[in-house]
Design an enzyme around this catalytic site. Structure first.
Site, PDB file in Angstrom:
ATOM      1  N   LEU A  98      11.667 -75.458 122.131  1.00  0.00           N
ATOM      2  CA  LEU A  98      10.778 -74.679 123.063  1.00  0.00           C
ATOM      3  C   LEU A  98       9.135 -74.724 122.745  1.00  0.00           C
ATOM      4  O   LEU A  98       9.051 -74.088 121.618  1.00  0.00           O
ATOM      5  CB  LEU A  98      11.158 -73.225 123.531  1.00  0.00           C
ATOM      6  CG  LEU A  98      12.694 -73.103 123.773  1.00  0.00           C
ATOM      7  CD1 LEU A  98      13.188 -71.711 123.909  1.00  0.00           C
ATOM      8  CD2 LEU A  98      12.964 -73.795 125.197  1.00  0.00           C
ATOM      9  N   GLU A  99       8.188 -75.268 123.417  1.00  0.00           N
ATOM     10  CA  GLU A  99       7.023 -75.064 123.231  1.00  0.00           C
ATOM     11  C   GLU A  99       6.516 -74.293 124.289  1.00  0.00           C
ATOM     12  O   GLU A  99       6.342 -74.721 125.632  1.00  0.00           O
ATOM     13  CB  GLU A  99       6.306 -76.364 122.932  1.00  0.00           C
ATOM     14  CG  GLU A  99       4.871 -76.223 122.793  1.00  0.00           C
ATOM     15  CD  GLU A  99       3.900 -77.443 123.083  1.00  0.00           C
ATOM     16  OE1 GLU A  99       2.610 -77.260 123.395  1.00  0.00           O
ATOM     17  OE2 GLU A  99       4.679 -78.596 123.120  1.00  0.00           O
ATOM     18  N   LEU A 100       5.946 -72.989 124.102  1.00  0.00           N
ATOM     19  CA  LEU A 100       5.498 -72.030 125.297  1.00  0.00           C
ATOM     20  C   LEU A 100       4.187 -71.498 125.055  1.00  0.00           C
ATOM     21  O   LEU A 100       3.389 -72.546 124.946  1.00  0.00           O
ATOM     22  CB  LEU A 100       6.634 -70.917 124.851  1.00  0.00           C
ATOM     23  CG  LEU A 100       8.103 -71.125 124.677  1.00  0.00           C
ATOM     24  CD1 LEU A 100       8.872 -70.030 124.619  1.00  0.00           C
ATOM     25  CD2 LEU A 100       8.586 -71.752 126.205  1.00  0.00           C
TER      26      LEU A 100
ATOM     27  N   CYS B  38      -1.995 -75.977 126.286  1.00  0.00           N
ATOM     28  CA  CYS B  38      -1.323 -74.769 125.506  1.00  0.00           C
ATOM     29  C   CYS B  38      -2.230 -74.391 124.315  1.00  0.00           C
ATOM     30  O   CYS B  38      -2.076 -73.246 123.891  1.00  0.00           O
ATOM     31  CB  CYS B  38       0.164 -75.099 125.211  1.00  0.00           C
ATOM     32  SG  CYS B  38       0.527 -76.528 124.166  1.00  0.00           S
TER      33      CYS B  38
END
Length: 493
Positions: A256-258, A291
Site C-alpha cells: 500500500l502506497e498511501l 504523493c
C-alpha cells in the site's frame, strides 16, 4: 467521436449494460463512455488468471522458463513503445495535463519499465548452503521463487500510465497473472496498455482489465475475491485501510502506497536558487497531484521572508492550462469533485487565522477552461500548526510556509503528522543533511532535490503513508513466493 472503453477479460473485450462517462477536467467535455465491469467479469478474470499462473501446466506462463518469459516481455515492451503517442494522448485527455508533461514524465518512461523489470529479474539470485545436521547427516538447501498467483493491481488517477506500469510489469515478469483496475477518472491509457498486451504473445489469461469504481464495483469485487493472492494499491489512506481489512481474510499480501503531508526543511545555508527551483516542482508539479509533493515548507527564520517573496512570485507566474506550453506548467485537478475538496480546505485558511500570499481560489480564463477543474497555485502563511490546512492532505498545488529557529525544531515540525512518505532537506552542510535525514520519519528523503529517483529504487512509507515496500527487486519479491528446497546427502553404502 467519443471513445468506448470496454473490459478485457482473459483475451476478450467485453461490454456491460452499465456504463459511465469520463469527462475531461480541462473543459468538461466527454472523453469516453466506459463499460463498468460486473462481478461475474471480475471473477472470470481471476479464475482464468489462476489457471495460467499457479495452476499452469509445464512451460505455460507460470511454469515457463524465465528466459522464455522475459523474451515475451521484451517483445511486448517494444510494441508498447511504438504506441507511445497513443499512450500520451490518452493521459492528456483523461488528466488535462500538457503534452510536455505527458511526454517527459510518463510516455516512454512508463513503457520502458517492462524492459527494466525483465532485465532486473535475471539478476535475482537464489541462495544455497550445505550444512551438517544435529544427527550427523549432511544436507543442502537452496531457494527458488514461484509466481504468487493472481495479483490485483489497483491504480490511482494522478500518474495513471506510470503507476499501471509499475504494478503490472513486476507481476507479469515473475509469471503471475495481473488484473488491473485503473481509476474511474483515468481509464484511457490503461485501455491502450491492454490493447498492446492483447496483441502480444503474453497469454490471454495472464492479464485482464476491469473498469469501475471502488465500493460496490470492480475495486471491491476484485479485492474481496478469495482467489486473488496479493493486492497492490496506491491511493487514499482510507481506501488502503479498507483494502487491508479485506485482505486479512485469507492472509493475502498487500502493498500500500498511501497519502502524505510532506515537509521541506530549508536551512539558513541553503542555496535559495536551488530551493526555489526545487520547491516550485515539489509543490506545484502535476498541479500538486503527486504523493511526494511538498505541502509544508519550514524555513529558517533568517531566510523566511526571502523564501516567501520568491515563491510568491513563482506561484503567481506559473502557466496554467496551456496544453501546448513547452516547459513547466500545470493543468487542472483531475475532476470537479476533487477540486471541491481542495477548495474546501483552502477556505479554512482564513478561518484558522492564516492568509494567502498567492492563490487561494479558482482562476478565470474566459474560455472553455472555465468548465474545467482548475485551481490557483496557492501559498498560505501565518497558520498555527494545528490548522486544518497544515494537518490534512490537500493533493493539490498548495503550500503552507512557516519559520523555524533550530534544527531540533525543524525536525519536530516535519514529524508532526500522521503521514510519513517523503521530505526534502535543503542545506549546503553535508553533515547536517546526513544528520537530519535519518531523523525524519519518512520512506524517502531527498537532499537538495525532489523526485530525482530511479524507478527501480525502494519505495516505502511510514505511519498513514503506507505498508510494505515497492520498487525494483522489492516489487519482484512481493509478487513471488519464496520456497526453500532441502536435500539430504547420503554417504556411500
Amino acid at each position: 467521436m467519443t471513445k468506448e472503453l470496454k473490459n478485457l477479460i482473459a483475451g476478450k473485450w467485453v461490454g456491460s449494460e452499465k456504463t459511465f462517462e469520463k469527462r475531461s477536467p480541462f473543459n468538461g467535455e466527454v472523453v469516453a463512455t466506459v463499460h463498468e465491469a460486473t462481478q461475474e467479469m471480475v471473477d472470470e478474470a481471476v479464475t482464468k488468471g489462476r489457471e495460467v499462473s499457479i495452476g499452469a501446466r509445464a512451460n505455460e506462463w507460470g511454469n515457463m522458463p524465465l528466459k522464455q518469459r522475459l523474451a515475451i516481455i521484451h517483445d511486448f515492451s517494444d510494441r508498447l513503445l511504438k504506441r507511445v503517442d497513443d499512450l500520451v494522448e490518452a493521459d492528456v485527455a483523461d488528466t488535462g495535463r500538457s503534452y510536455w508533461q505527458a511526454c517527459n514524465f510518463d510516455g516512454a518512461r512508463a513503457a520502458n519499465l517492462f524492459r527494466a523489470y525483465a532485465d532486473l529479474a535475471v539478476s535475482l539470485e537464489n541462495r544455497s548452503k550445505t550444512f551438517q545436521g544435529e544427527m550427523g547427516f549432511q544436507g543442502l538447501w537452496y531457494t527458488t521463487r514461484r509466481p504468487k498467483g493472481v495479483i490485483a493491481a489497483i491504480c490511482p488517477w494522478n500518474v495513471p500510465l506510470l503507476m499501471a506500469s509499475m504494478k503490472v510489469a513486476p507481476g507479469l515478469v515473475m509469471g503471475n497473472s495481473v488484473v488491473l483496475k485503473p481509476s474511474e477518472e483515468t481509464p484511457s491509457s490503461a485501455t491502450v496498455l491492454a490493447e498492446v498486451i492483447a496483441e502480444s504473445d503474453i497469454p490471454d489469461s495472464a492479464f485482464s482489465l476491469v473498469h469501475g469504481f471502488g465500493v460496490g464495483s470492480a475495486g471491491a469485487f476484485l479485492t474481496a475475491n478469495p482467489q486473488v493472492d496479493a493486492i497492490t494499491f496506491t491511493g487514499e489512506t482510507g481506501t488502503g485501510t479498507a483494502i487491508m481489512k479485506v485482505a486479512a481474510d485469507g492472509m493475502r499480501g498487500v502493498s500500500l502506497e498511501l497519502g502524505g503531508k510532506n515537509a521541506s526543511l530549508v536551512f539558513e545555508d541553503a542555496d535559495m536558487d536551488k530551493v526555489v527551483e526545487g520547491t516550485t516542482r515539489s509543490a506545484f508539479f502535476n498541479c500538486g497531484q503527486i504523493c511526494f509533493c511538498t505541502e509544508r515548507a519550514y524555513v529558517h527564520r533568517s531566510r523566511y521572508d526571502e523564501f516567501v517573496e520568491r515563491m510568491t512570485e513563482v506561484a503567481n507566474s506559473i502557466v496554467i492550462g496551456d496544453k501546448n506550453h513547452d516547459g513547466f506548467n500545470i493543468g487542472p485537478l483531475v475532476s470537479h469533485g476533487h477540486r471541491d475538496k481542495v477548495k474546501e480546505l483552502l477556505d479554512t485558511v482564513k478561518e484558522d487565522g492564516g492568509e494567502f500570499v498567492a492563490g487561494g481560489g479558482i482562476p478565470e480564463f474566459g474560455d472553455e477552461r472555465d468548465n474545467g477543474a482548475f485551481i490557483q497555485p496557492s501559498i498560505a502563511v501565518g497558520l498555527p500548526e494545528d490548522a486544518r490546512f497544515v494537518k490534512n492532505e490537500a493533493f493539490g498545488p498548495v503550500l503552507h510556509v512557516a519559520p523555524f529557529d533550530t534544527e531540533e525544531e525543524a525536525i519536530a515540525l516535519a514529524n508532526d503528522t500522521v503521514y510519513g512518505l517523503g521530505t526534502c532537506i535543503w542545506t549546503e552542510n553535508i553533515s547536517r543533511a546526513h544528520r537530519v535525514a535519518p531523523r525524519i520519519r519518512v520512506g524517502h528523503a531527498w537532499v537538495n532535490s525532489w523526485q530525482i529517483r530511479d524507478l527501480l529504487s525502494p519505495l516505502s512509507g511510514a505511519g498513514a503513508s503506507g505498508l510494505g515496500e515497492e520498487g525494483g527487486k522489492l516489487s519482484l519479491e512481493f509478487v513471488s513466493q519464496p520456497q526453500t528446497v532441502t536435500v539430504r546427502i547420503f554417504g556411500e553404502d
